[in-house]
Design a protein around this motif. Structure first.
Motif, PDB file in Angstrom:
ATOM      1  N   LEU A  68      18.502  -8.892  53.437  1.00 55.70           N
ATOM      2  CA  LEU A  68      17.627  -7.349  53.952  1.00 55.70           C
ATOM      3  C   LEU A  68      16.974  -7.319  52.298  1.00 55.70           C
ATOM      4  CD1 LEU A  68      18.654  -7.143  57.103  1.00 55.70           C
ATOM      5  CD2 LEU A  68      17.331  -8.611  56.961  1.00 55.70           C
ATOM      6  N   ASN A  69      17.486  -7.594  51.713  1.00 60.98           N
ATOM      7  CA  ASN A  69      17.096  -7.191  50.006  1.00 60.98           C
ATOM      8  C   ASN A  69      15.275  -7.314  49.996  1.00 60.98           C
ATOM      9  OD1 ASN A  69      19.861  -6.838  49.727  1.00 60.98           O
ATOM     10  ND2 ASN A  69      20.045  -8.298  47.829  1.00 60.98           N
ATOM     11  N   ASP A  70      15.089  -8.493  49.972  1.00 55.59           N
ATOM     12  CA  ASP A  70      13.588  -8.166  50.578  1.00 55.59           C
ATOM     13  C   ASP A  70      12.811  -7.736  51.316  1.00 55.59           C
ATOM     14  OD1 ASP A  70      11.117  -9.490  49.491  1.00 55.59           O
ATOM     15  OD2 ASP A  70      11.172 -11.273  50.018  1.00 55.59           O
ATOM     16  N   ALA A  71      12.030  -6.562  51.269  1.00 61.98           N
ATOM     17  CA  ALA A  71      11.014  -6.333  52.370  1.00 61.98           C
ATOM     18  C   ALA A  71      10.293  -7.028  52.794  1.00 61.98           C
ATOM     19  CB  ALA A  71       9.881  -5.229  51.435  1.00 61.98           C
ATOM     20  N   ALA A  72       9.582  -8.646  52.316  1.00 60.15           N
ATOM     21  CA  ALA A  72       8.995  -8.823  53.143  1.00 60.15           C
ATOM     22  C   ALA A  72      10.147  -9.663  54.527  1.00 60.15           C
ATOM     23  CB  ALA A  72       8.604 -10.484  52.906  1.00 60.15           C
ATOM     24  N   LYS A  73      11.157 -10.449  54.288  1.00 61.33           N
ATOM     25  CA  LYS A  73      12.064 -10.247  55.059  1.00 61.33           C
ATOM     26  C   LYS A  73      12.371  -9.247  56.023  1.00 61.33           C
ATOM     27  CE  LYS A  73      14.537 -13.831  51.781  1.00 61.33           C
ATOM     28  NZ  LYS A  73      15.710 -14.713  51.264  1.00 61.33           N
ATOM     29  N   ALA A  76      10.344  -9.337  58.547  1.00 56.64           N
ATOM     30  CA  ALA A  76       9.705 -10.763  59.523  1.00 56.64           C
ATOM     31  C   ALA A  76      11.232 -10.526  60.923  1.00 56.64           C
ATOM     32  CB  ALA A  76      10.247 -11.473  58.641  1.00 56.64           C
ATOM     33  N   VAL A  77      12.276  -9.841  60.207  1.00 55.25           N
ATOM     34  CA  VAL A  77      12.956  -9.586  61.579  1.00 55.25           C
ATOM     35  C   VAL A  77      13.232  -8.283  62.018  1.00 55.25           C
ATOM     36  CG1 VAL A  77      16.166  -8.644  61.718  1.00 55.25           C
ATOM     37  CG2 VAL A  77      15.375 -10.387  59.296  1.00 55.25           C
ATOM     38  N   PHE A  78      12.511  -7.538  61.831  1.00 54.21           N
ATOM     39  CA  PHE A  78      11.931  -6.388  62.475  1.00 54.21           C
ATOM     40  C   PHE A  78      11.007  -6.914  63.787  1.00 54.21           C
ATOM     41  CE2 PHE A  78       9.215  -2.853  63.833  1.00 54.21           C
ATOM     42  CZ  PHE A  78      10.294  -2.057  64.360  1.00 54.21           C
ATOM     43  N   GLU A  79       9.943  -7.309  62.714  1.00 58.23           N
ATOM     44  CA  GLU A  79       8.929  -8.107  64.230  1.00 58.23           C
ATOM     45  C   GLU A  79      10.037  -9.465  65.047  1.00 58.23           C
ATOM     46  OE1 GLU A  79       6.107  -9.706  61.411  1.00 58.23           O
ATOM     47  OE2 GLU A  79       4.890  -7.513  60.996  1.00 58.23           O
TER      48      GLU A  79
END
Length: 130
Positions: A68-73, A76-79
């Motif tokens: 979860l260091n990457d904002a895009a990841k 994606a996990v949140f969505e």
């Protein structure tokens, strides 16, 4: 008739109040400065800083393990989680709020069942010796 001289007196009163306020502010500042110098050294400060550093390091490692260091990841996990929660059917809650009509009904229904039933044929008390 002459005009009363309240205008000069009102200005002087305002200045005295302002001066008293400033005096108390200075006194408060001096007392705080004196008390702050007496605080002294906290012997557990270094231990607390070490604990904070250890916790932050562990949190960073856990975030890195989860990727979860990457904002895009993260997004994606949140969505994905949001979609899973939205797909979940809503149902009646099993939690009962004290004082609610549901709780009162449950309490009324449970009250007669909770009372111990007297046995049909109770043994007679033994006769007392005379």
């Amino acid at each position: 008739m002459s005009q009363p001289e309240t205008s000069k007196k009102a200005g002087a009163t305002f200045l005295w109040v302002l001066g008293a306020f400033a005096g108390f502010a200075v006194l408060f500042t001096l007392i705080q400065a004196f008390n702050e110098s007496k605080q002294g050294f906290d012997p557990r400060e270094q231990e607390r800083r070490d604990n904070t550093a250890e916790i932050l390091k562990a949190q960073t490692e856990n975030i890195a393990k989860l990727g979860l260091n990457d904002a895009a990841k993260k997004k994606a996990v949140f969505e994905k989680t949001l979609a899973a929660l939205a797909a979940k059917p809503t149902g009646a809650s099993t939690q009962v709020v004290p004082g609610s009509p549901t709780q009162l009904k449950q309490a009324a229904a449970a009250a007669p069942a909770a009372a111990p039933a007297a046995p049909a044929s109770a043994p007679a008390a033994p006769a007392s010796p005379k």
